[in-house]
Design a protein around this motif. Structure first.
Motif, PDB file in Angstrom:
ATOM      1  N   THR A   1       0.816  -1.220   0.000  1.00 30.48           N
ATOM      2  CA  THR A   1       0.000   0.000   0.000  1.00 30.48           C
ATOM      3  C   THR A   1       0.854   1.277   0.000  1.00 30.48           C
ATOM      4  O   THR A   1       0.324   2.374   0.030  1.00 30.48           O
ATOM      5  CB  THR A   1      -0.969   0.021   1.206  1.00 30.48           C
ATOM      6  OG1 THR A   1      -0.245  -0.360   2.368  1.00 30.48           O
ATOM      7  CG2 THR A   1      -2.130  -0.940   0.997  1.00 30.48           C
TER       8      THR A   1
ATOM      9  N   ILE B   1       2.084   3.188  -2.142  1.00 31.39           N
ATOM     10  CA  ILE B   1       1.933   3.370  -3.584  1.00 31.39           C
ATOM     11  C   ILE B   1       2.986   4.313  -4.165  1.00 31.39           C
ATOM     12  O   ILE B   1       3.541   4.064  -5.237  1.00 31.39           O
ATOM     13  CB  ILE B   1       0.503   3.887  -3.860  1.00 31.39           C
ATOM     14  CG1 ILE B   1      -0.486   2.762  -3.527  1.00 31.39           C
ATOM     15  CG2 ILE B   1       0.337   4.355  -5.282  1.00 31.39           C
ATOM     16  CD1 ILE B   1      -1.924   3.204  -3.538  1.00 31.39           C
TER      17      ILE B   1
ATOM     18  N   ALA C   1       5.629   3.242  -7.086  1.00 34.03           N
ATOM     19  CA  ALA C   1       5.677   3.934  -8.373  1.00 34.03           C
ATOM     20  C   ALA C   1       7.085   4.484  -8.627  1.00 34.03           C
ATOM     21  O   ALA C   1       7.604   4.405  -9.749  1.00 34.03           O
ATOM     22  CB  ALA C   1       4.646   5.061  -8.397  1.00 34.03           C
TER      23      ALA C   1
ATOM     24  N   VAL D   1      -0.946  -6.217 -10.314  1.00 36.67           N
ATOM     25  CA  VAL D   1      -1.341  -6.090  -8.909  1.00 36.67           C
ATOM     26  C   VAL D   1      -2.102  -7.336  -8.459  1.00 36.67           C
ATOM     27  O   VAL D   1      -3.080  -7.728  -9.085  1.00 36.67           O
ATOM     28  CB  VAL D   1      -2.245  -4.851  -8.702  1.00 36.67           C
ATOM     29  CG1 VAL D   1      -2.510  -4.630  -7.220  1.00 36.67           C
ATOM     30  CG2 VAL D   1      -1.601  -3.618  -9.313  1.00 36.67           C
TER      31      VAL D   1
ATOM     32  N   ALA E   1      -4.422  -3.021  -2.322  1.00 39.25           N
ATOM     33  CA  ALA E   1      -3.621  -2.103  -3.132  1.00 39.25           C
ATOM     34  C   ALA E   1      -4.513  -1.452  -4.209  1.00 39.25           C
ATOM     35  O   ALA E   1      -4.394  -0.252  -4.487  1.00 39.25           O
ATOM     36  CB  ALA E   1      -2.460  -2.843  -3.784  1.00 39.25           C
TER      37      ALA E   1
ATOM     38  N   ILE F   1      -3.794   2.213  -6.392  1.00 37.66           N
ATOM     39  CA  ILE F   1      -2.461   2.033  -6.994  1.00 37.66           C
ATOM     40  C   ILE F   1      -2.511   2.220  -8.507  1.00 37.66           C
ATOM     41  O   ILE F   1      -1.598   2.811  -9.104  1.00 37.66           O
ATOM     42  CB  ILE F   1      -1.856   0.651  -6.620  1.00 37.66           C
ATOM     43  CG1 ILE F   1      -0.388   0.573  -7.053  1.00 37.66           C
ATOM     44  CG2 ILE F   1      -2.653  -0.515  -7.199  1.00 37.66           C
ATOM     45  CD1 ILE F   1       0.361  -0.615  -6.502  1.00 37.66           C
TER      46      ILE F   1
ATOM     47  N   HIS G   1      -2.723   5.928  -9.510  1.00 38.34           N
ATOM     48  CA  HIS G   1      -1.463   6.647  -9.325  1.00 38.34           C
ATOM     49  C   HIS G   1      -0.451   6.288 -10.417  1.00 38.34           C
ATOM     50  O   HIS G   1       0.173   7.169 -11.010  1.00 38.34           O
ATOM     51  CB  HIS G   1      -0.887   6.347  -7.935  1.00 38.34           C
ATOM     52  CG  HIS G   1       0.328   7.150  -7.612  1.00 38.34           C
ATOM     53  ND1 HIS G   1       0.292   8.529  -7.505  1.00 38.34           N
ATOM     54  CD2 HIS G   1       1.624   6.791  -7.410  1.00 38.34           C
ATOM     55  CE1 HIS G   1       1.516   8.974  -7.235  1.00 38.34           C
ATOM     56  NE2 HIS G   1       2.340   7.932  -7.171  1.00 38.34           N
TER      57      HIS G   1
ATOM     58  N   ARG H   1      -9.309   2.660  -8.708  1.00 39.03           N
ATOM     59  CA  ARG H   1      -9.992   2.659  -7.410  1.00 39.03           C
ATOM     60  C   ARG H   1     -11.520   2.562  -7.598  1.00 39.03           C
ATOM     61  O   ARG H   1     -12.197   1.837  -6.892  1.00 39.03           O
ATOM     62  CB  ARG H   1      -9.640   3.946  -6.645  1.00 39.03           C
ATOM     63  CG  ARG H   1     -10.180   3.968  -5.220  1.00 39.03           C
ATOM     64  CD  ARG H   1     -10.383   5.394  -4.757  1.00 39.03           C
ATOM     65  NE  ARG H   1      -9.146   6.137  -4.758  1.00 39.03           N
ATOM     66  CZ  ARG H   1      -8.420   6.378  -3.668  1.00 39.03           C
ATOM     67  NH1 ARG H   1      -8.816   5.946  -2.512  1.00 39.03           N
ATOM     68  NH2 ARG H   1      -7.309   7.076  -3.746  1.00 39.03           N
TER      69      ARG H   1
END
Ligand code: AMP
Ligand code: GLY
Length: 421
Positions: free
Chosen positions: A49, A51, A55, A68, A73, A78, A81, A94
Motif C-alpha cells: 500500500t 503506492i 511507483a 497487482v 492495493a 495504486i 497513481h 480505485r
C-alpha cells in the motif's frame, strides 16, 4: 520487458512463475514477495500500500508492466497513481475496484442491471439494521460493507446471532471502517463456484471453471479461511450453467459498465452460489483469486504478458486465451491454528522432493539463516496437473506427503467432489 508483481502470496508466486516463462520478460521483481518469488527474480521490500514508493521504484527501474495481486492495493488507488505517471499497470482503478471494496455498491449495481443475487437490505444505522433482522427469515447473512480480509461475513441462525453480528461489525467495529455500513441478505443454498473473467472494459474472456475450498476442515467444516485449496476445471459448471453465467452475469456486467459510464479493466472474479434457480452472485472480487490462480497458471498456455496487455489495450475481443485440457489441483498447506492464531518460523523441509510430483507455490515463507521457514497462515500451495481429477489429486497429495513443518495442516478432500461428478 521488466515486470513488477505486487503482493506476497501463492497467487503472486504463481503469477511470477508464469511470467518467468515468457520470452518477453527480461527482469522480474516482486514487492514484497516471498521465498518462492525470490527464486524467480528480485524481491523488493516495499509494502503493497506504499503506492508512492512502488511507483518511484517502477520509474527508477524502468518497469514496463506492473501486475497487482491484492485487493487492498487496488482499493487504495495504486492503478490510478501509476496511470497518472504514465506507468503501465494491470488492474482496475480505485473506482473499478469498488465492486469488491463496497458490497453495497456491488449490490446496487447488480440490482440496477438485473444480475441475479441474494435479496438484501443495507444500513448505516445499527438500530435500523437490528429492526430489519427481527422480521426476516433465518439463516440470514450479515456482511460488513468494506474489505475485511474475507472475514466480514457472518451467518446468523437466529435473531440473537444476527444482533450479535451487527453489534460486532457496527458497534465494536471489529473490521474498522469496513463496518460503517452493513449489508444483510438472504441465505442462499447451493454449491459455490469461482468464475474468473478478464474484462477490458468492453469485452470479457471467461477462464475455465474452478472451485475453491474456503472452510478450514474436511467436509467444508470449520472456520472460513482465505482458501484451503482449489482445482480447475470444476464439473459443477456445466455448459448450460456456463451459458447462464455469461448471459445473466457477465453480459449484463459489461453492459452495465457502459450504461453507467464506468471503466473496468482487469480481472473480475464473481463468487457464485449455484442455487436451484440458477447462478447467483455472492460477491465480486476485482483481482485474481488465491488459491485459484495457482492451479490456473499451470493450465494457461498463452503468454501471460500478452494476455495482460490485451486487457490493458482493450484488444481482448481479438485475443484467444489458450488453456490446456489438464486438470489442475492445488492443496494449501497452512500453519497449525490457521485461520486463528498460529506460530511462525517453523522450518520447512521436503520442497525439492515434492517438486518431483508438482509445483510448489510459496505463500507465507521466507529464508532465515539459509533455512526456509514459515511466515504466514497459508504457507504453501502444492499444485499438480494430470489428465483427470484422480491423477492430478494423486500427484498433488504425493507432493504434499514430501513436505514437513511443525503443525502443518491441510485438507485431505480438495477436489474430492469432482471425483464423484
Ligand atoms: P463473500 O465474501 O460475500 O463471498 O462471502 C464469503 C462466504 O460467505 C462465501 O464464500 C459464502 O460461503 C458465504 N456467503 C456469503 N453470502 C452468502 C449468502 N447470501 N448465502 C449463503 N452463503 C453466503
Ligand atoms: N479464493 C478466495 C479469494 O481469492 O478471495
Amino acid at each position: 520487458m521488466k515486470i513488477l508483481v505486487i503482493g506476497s502470496g501463492g497467487r503472486e508466486h504463481a503469477l511470477c512463475w508464469k511470467l518467468h516463462q515468457s520470452p518477453r520478460v527480461t527482469g522480474l521483481y516482486c514487492a514484497p514477495g516471498n521465498a518462492g518469488t525470490e527464486a524467480l527474480g528480485r524481491n523488493v521490500p516495499i509494502s503493497i500500500t506504499d503506492i508512492a514508493r512502488l511507483a518511484q521504484f517502477a520509474r527508477d527501474e524502468g518497469i514496463g508492466l506492473t501486475v497487482v495481486g491484492p485487493d487492498d492495493a487496488l482499493a487504495a488507488g495504486i492503478v490510478d497513481h501509476f496511470q497518472s505517471l504514465g506507468l503501465r499497470i494491470f488492474g482496475p482503478t480505485r473506482e473499478g475496484a469498488r465492486f469488491e471494496s463496497s458490497k453495497s455498491y456491488a449490490k446496487q449495481f447488480m440490482e440496477r442491471h438485473g444480475i441475479p443475487t441474494a435479496q438484501f437490505g443495507e444500513f448505516t444505522d445499527s438500530a435500523e439494521a437490528q429492526k430489519y433482522c427481527q422480521r426476516m427469515r433465518y439463516p440470514l447473512v450479515i456482511k460488513a460493507d468494506g474489505l475485511a480480509l474475507g472475514k466480514g461475513v457472518m451467518i446468523a441462525a437466529n435473531p440473537g446471532e444476527a444482533a450479535m453480528a451487527i453489534y460486532r461489525i457496527m458497534e465494536q467495529r471489529q473490521f474498522g471502517a469496513a463496518g460503517d455500513r452493513v449489508v444483510i441478505e438472504e441465505f442462499l443454498q447451493g454449491e459455490e463456484c469461482s468464475i474468473h473473467a478478464l474484462v477490458d472494459g468492453r469485452s470479457y474472456a471467461l477462464f475455465p471453471s474452478a472451485q475453491d475450498h474456503k472452510r478450514a476442515l474436511d467436509g467444508d467444516r470449520g472456520l472460513n479461511t482465505g482458501g484451503m485449496g482449489a482445482y480447475t476445471p470444476a464439473p459443477i459448471l456445466t455448459p448450460e450453467l456456463e451459458r447462464q453465467v455469461r448471459e445473466q452475469v457477465l453480459d449484463p456486467f459489461v453492459r452495465g459498465l457502459a450504461l453507467d459510464g464506468l471503466t473496468f479493466k482487469g480481472l473480475l472474479y464473481p463468487g457464485l452460489m449455484i442455487t436451484r434457480e440458477g447462478p447467483k452472485v455472492l460477491e465480486f472480487n476485482c483481482r485474481f483469486g488465491d488459491p485459484e490462480t495457482q492451479p490456473y497458471m499451470l493450465r494457461l498456455k498463452s503468454d501471460l504478458v500478452d494476455v495482460l496487455e490485451a486487457v490493458i489495450d482493450g484488444r481482448l475481443a481479438d485475443f484467444p486465451v489458450e488453456w490446456s485440457n489438464d486438470v489442475s489441483v492445488c492443496v494449501v498447506m497452512a500453519s497449525g491454528g490457521y485461520p486463528g492464531d498460529y506460530e511462525k518460523g517453523k522450518v520447512i523441509s521436503g520442497v525439492e522432493a515434492a517438486e518431483r510430483y508438482g509445483t510448489v507455490f510459496h505463500a507465507g515463507t521466507r529464508w532465515v539463516d539459509g533455512r526456509l521457514v514459515t511466515s504466514g497462515g497459508r504457507v504453501l500451495g502444492v499444485t499438480a496437473t494430470g489428465a483427470n481429477v484422480r491423477a492430478a489429486r494423486e500427484k498433488a497429495y504425493a507432493a504434499v506427503g514430501q513436505i514437513q513443518f511443525e503443525g502443518a495442516q491441510y485438507r485431505q478432500d480438495i477436489a474430492a467432489r469432482a471425483l464423484r461428478g
